[in-house]
Design a protein around this motif. Sequence first.
Motif, short mmCIF file in Angstrom:
data_model
loop_
_atom_site.label_atom_id
_atom_site.label_comp_id
_atom_site.label_asym_id
_atom_site.label_seq_id
_atom_site.Cartn_x
_atom_site.Cartn_y
_atom_site.Cartn_z
N GLN A 63 0.83 -1.20 0.00
CA GLN A 63 0.00 0.00 0.00
C GLN A 63 0.87 1.25 0.00
N THR A 66 -4.15 5.54 -0.07
CA THR A 66 -5.40 4.85 0.23
C THR A 66 -6.18 4.43 -1.02
N ASN A 67 -6.00 5.16 -2.12
CA ASN A 67 -6.85 4.90 -3.29
C ASN A 67 -6.07 4.69 -4.58
N ALA A 101 -4.04 -2.97 -1.21
CA ALA A 101 -5.06 -2.28 -0.43
C ALA A 101 -5.98 -1.41 -1.27
N ASP A 103 -8.16 1.01 0.24
CA ASP A 103 -8.40 1.54 1.58
C ASP A 103 -9.28 2.79 1.53
N PHE A 104 -10.40 2.66 0.81
CA PHE A 104 -11.38 3.74 0.74
C PHE A 104 -12.75 3.13 0.46
#
Length: 247
Positions: A63, A66-67, A101, A103-104
Amino acid sequence: MAATKGIDCAVPLTAEKARAMAAAGMKFVCRYLVPISMEWKRLTRAEAEVITAAGMQVVSVFQRGTNDAAGGAVNGIRDGKAALHEAKLVGQPVGTAIYFAVDFDAQPKDYAAIEAYLRAAAKELPGYSVGVYGSHSVLEEMAKRGACKHFWQTYAWSKGKLSKAANLYQYKNGQELAGHSVDYNDALGGEGWWNTNPPAVEKPVNKFDKESAEEVISILGSVWMASDNDPGVREATTMQRTLYVML
């Protein structure tokens, strides 16, 4: 049957903390494969050995932000190459998993890009198995599309649902264990984790046990005695006994 407990954390573990977490019942640690520019959260070989020595497994996750997965194949190629570099540095065995990831709070409009990201990353990771970290909806959609092989669900954005595809489940964030900030996870099977122990080597199996060897010697002895009147048989038996000794 109780789920297997583990943690994920951003900051690397010391040997002391790894032992304390293992003593608290943790069986695995999810850690980050990231470029050296993110060294503060980066998994190293030394840390992987510390985790293994404490009796826990390692789960690898890549990661940057987050996106990044929303950037599609271009980001997938970049991150797949970086993940391969890091996996080789830490000695992660082939055949194990690397999670990427999401992660959002991904929405249906993001799914095509996420799929493209995962597939592009997988092409850069020969020998490794790709997984995704994300919400219930992300796991369900990526599993339906066959975009990857391993699935790590977070409770965030999941509305209390647990995907049947999940191999790992992150159920509580922002906790403290052994003086370390962690998130709690359950292992549900097929996690793709690994450790630094050398692979087991099978010992060769002897063709004959003692009883079998004694039986063969007895038979050869009988043939030898019967060969007194037949030099041809004696010669063949001599060769057989020589070959047996060589086994």
